[in-house]
Write an enzyme that holds these catalytic residues in place. Structure first.
Site, short mmCIF file in Angstrom:
data_model
loop_
_atom_site.label_atom_id
_atom_site.label_comp_id
_atom_site.label_asym_id
_atom_site.label_seq_id
_atom_site.Cartn_x
_atom_site.Cartn_y
_atom_site.Cartn_z
N ASP A 1 0.85 -1.19 0.00
CA ASP A 1 0.00 0.00 0.00
C ASP A 1 0.89 1.24 0.00
OD1 ASP A 1 -2.33 1.50 0.15
OD2 ASP A 1 -2.42 1.42 2.34
N ASP B 1 3.32 4.37 -5.36
CA ASP B 1 2.73 5.69 -5.19
C ASP B 1 3.74 6.76 -5.61
OD1 ASP B 1 1.62 8.07 -4.47
OD2 ASP B 1 1.13 7.49 -2.42
N HIS C 1 -9.13 5.29 -2.06
CA HIS C 1 -8.41 5.25 -0.78
C HIS C 1 -9.23 6.01 0.26
CE1 HIS C 1 -4.31 3.63 -1.76
NE2 HIS C 1 -4.89 3.67 -2.94
N SER D 1 -12.63 4.66 4.92
CA SER D 1 -13.30 4.69 6.24
C SER D 1 -14.18 5.92 6.38
CB SER D 1 -12.26 4.75 7.37
OG SER D 1 -11.54 3.55 7.44
N THR E 1 -8.64 2.89 8.90
CA THR E 1 -9.00 3.58 10.15
C THR E 1 -10.18 2.93 10.88
OG1 THR E 1 -8.15 5.65 9.25
CG2 THR E 1 -9.69 5.83 11.08
P1 13P Z 1 -8.50 4.91 5.87
O1 13P Z 1 -7.50 4.73 6.96
O2 13P Z 1 -9.04 6.29 5.83
O3 13P Z 1 -9.54 3.88 5.90
O4 13P Z 1 -7.70 4.75 4.49
C1 13P Z 1 -7.04 3.56 4.22
C2 13P Z 1 -6.27 3.66 2.96
O5 13P Z 1 -6.64 4.35 2.04
C3 13P Z 1 -5.04 2.88 2.85
O6 13P Z 1 -4.38 3.09 1.66
#
Ligand code: 13P
Length: 288
Positions: free
Chosen positions: A85, A106, A208, A211, A233
């Site tokens: 990620d 990225d 992305h 959450s 999150t």
């Molecule tokens: P959140 O922590 O806001 O859920 O985002 C996760 C994310 O996009 C990881 O790449």
């Protein structure tokens, strides 16, 4: 079942008008929680690793072996992709050499020409090993970012340029941010998403910061071609809240409640429940 590339599961998601959840690993309990959630609901799943967590959990080879070990041990039969990620170039190369089945490079902080050059090289190296590639255009804002209310937005022309490099799926900022959304957040920009989608065709798009986005916006995003949604999150909060409750109820003082396994079991179960809740919303249940 061996780890799989995320390409096929996301191409299927585009065709089927649903999204596959990407859930960030944070510790050993999260591996178990997410794999059990996926198996129980017959859902494909992507397990994501940030650079920081990769270091915390012993590096890419250790994590590959751990995840594959759990897949074998728990008899997991649904497709599982293990994915970098927001990888830096060096992290992506490390993961490619050490058994990951999917990577995100990225390069969004670089000028577009550099992003293109590095993404092209990642595609070449990863595809030679059957590993899927996610690229990013227009960074995703975060809590420290100065533009929180809007979140960063990708340039559709640049999205097309990166899509043409042969990446398997693309993350493009459409006002989404990582972490908790501020009260004055403007919401996702569906006009921009539609514009990007019209230029990249059936290429799966990635959201992305998945959450705490209202459910109607998530459904709308999926209708507009979002096929992978990243969640971290909310699962972290679920884990921590459940653990807090454990101590508030003095469970650690009962019998063998002080053992770390007993303490962590509550968080594990809450993480699994949150994961299933997200899979229901994303429509991936029963798609494996
Ligand atoms: P959140 O922590 O806001 O859920 O985002 C996760 C994310 O996009 C990881 O790449």
């Amino acid at each position: 079942m061996k780890l799989v590339s995320a390409k096929e599961m996301l191409d299927d998601a585009v065709k089927g008008h649903y999204a596959v959840g990407h859930f960030n690993l944070n510790n050993m309990e999260s591996i178990r929680a997410f794999l059990l959630a996926a198996q129980e609901t017959k859902s494909p799943i992507i397990l994501g690793l940030s650079g920081g967590t990769a270091k915390y959990m012993g590096g890419y080879r250790t994590i590959t072996d751990m995840v594959q070990g759990f897949i074998n041990f728990l008899d997991i039969t649904v497709p599982v992709a293990l994915h970098v990620d927001h990888g830096k170039y060096s992290e992506v190369l490390d993961a490619i050499e050490n058994g990951f089945s999917s990577v995100m490079f990225d390069g969004s902080a670089y000028p577009i020409a550099v992003n293109i050059e590095k993404t092209k090289e990642v595609v070449r190296l990863a595809h030679a090993k059957g590993i899927s590639v996610e690229a990013e255009v227009g960074g995703i804002g975060g809590e420290e970012d100065g533009h929180i209310a809007r979140g960063e937005c990708a340039d559709p022309n640049q999205c097309k340029m990166i899509a043409d490099l042969g990446v398997d799926f693309l993350a493009a900022g459409i006002g989404n941010i990582h972490g908790k959304y501020p009260s004055d957040w403007e919401g996702l920009h569906f006009d921009l998403l539609a514009d990007i989608k019209s230029r990249v065709g059936d290429l799966p798009l990635v959201l992305h910061g998945g959450s705490l986005i209202p459910a109607d916006q998530i459904r709308e995003a999926i209708r507009h071609g979002i096929a992978k949604i990243n969640v971290n999150t909310e699962c972290q909060i679920a884990f921590t809240e459940a653990t807090r409750k454990y101590f508030e109820e003095n469970k650690d003082r009962e019998s063998k409640g002080f053992t770390p396994r007993a303490v962590l079991a509550y968080g594990l179960e809450a993480t699994k429940e949150m994961c299933i809740k997200k899979m229901e919303l994303f429509g991936s249940i029963g798609k494996a």
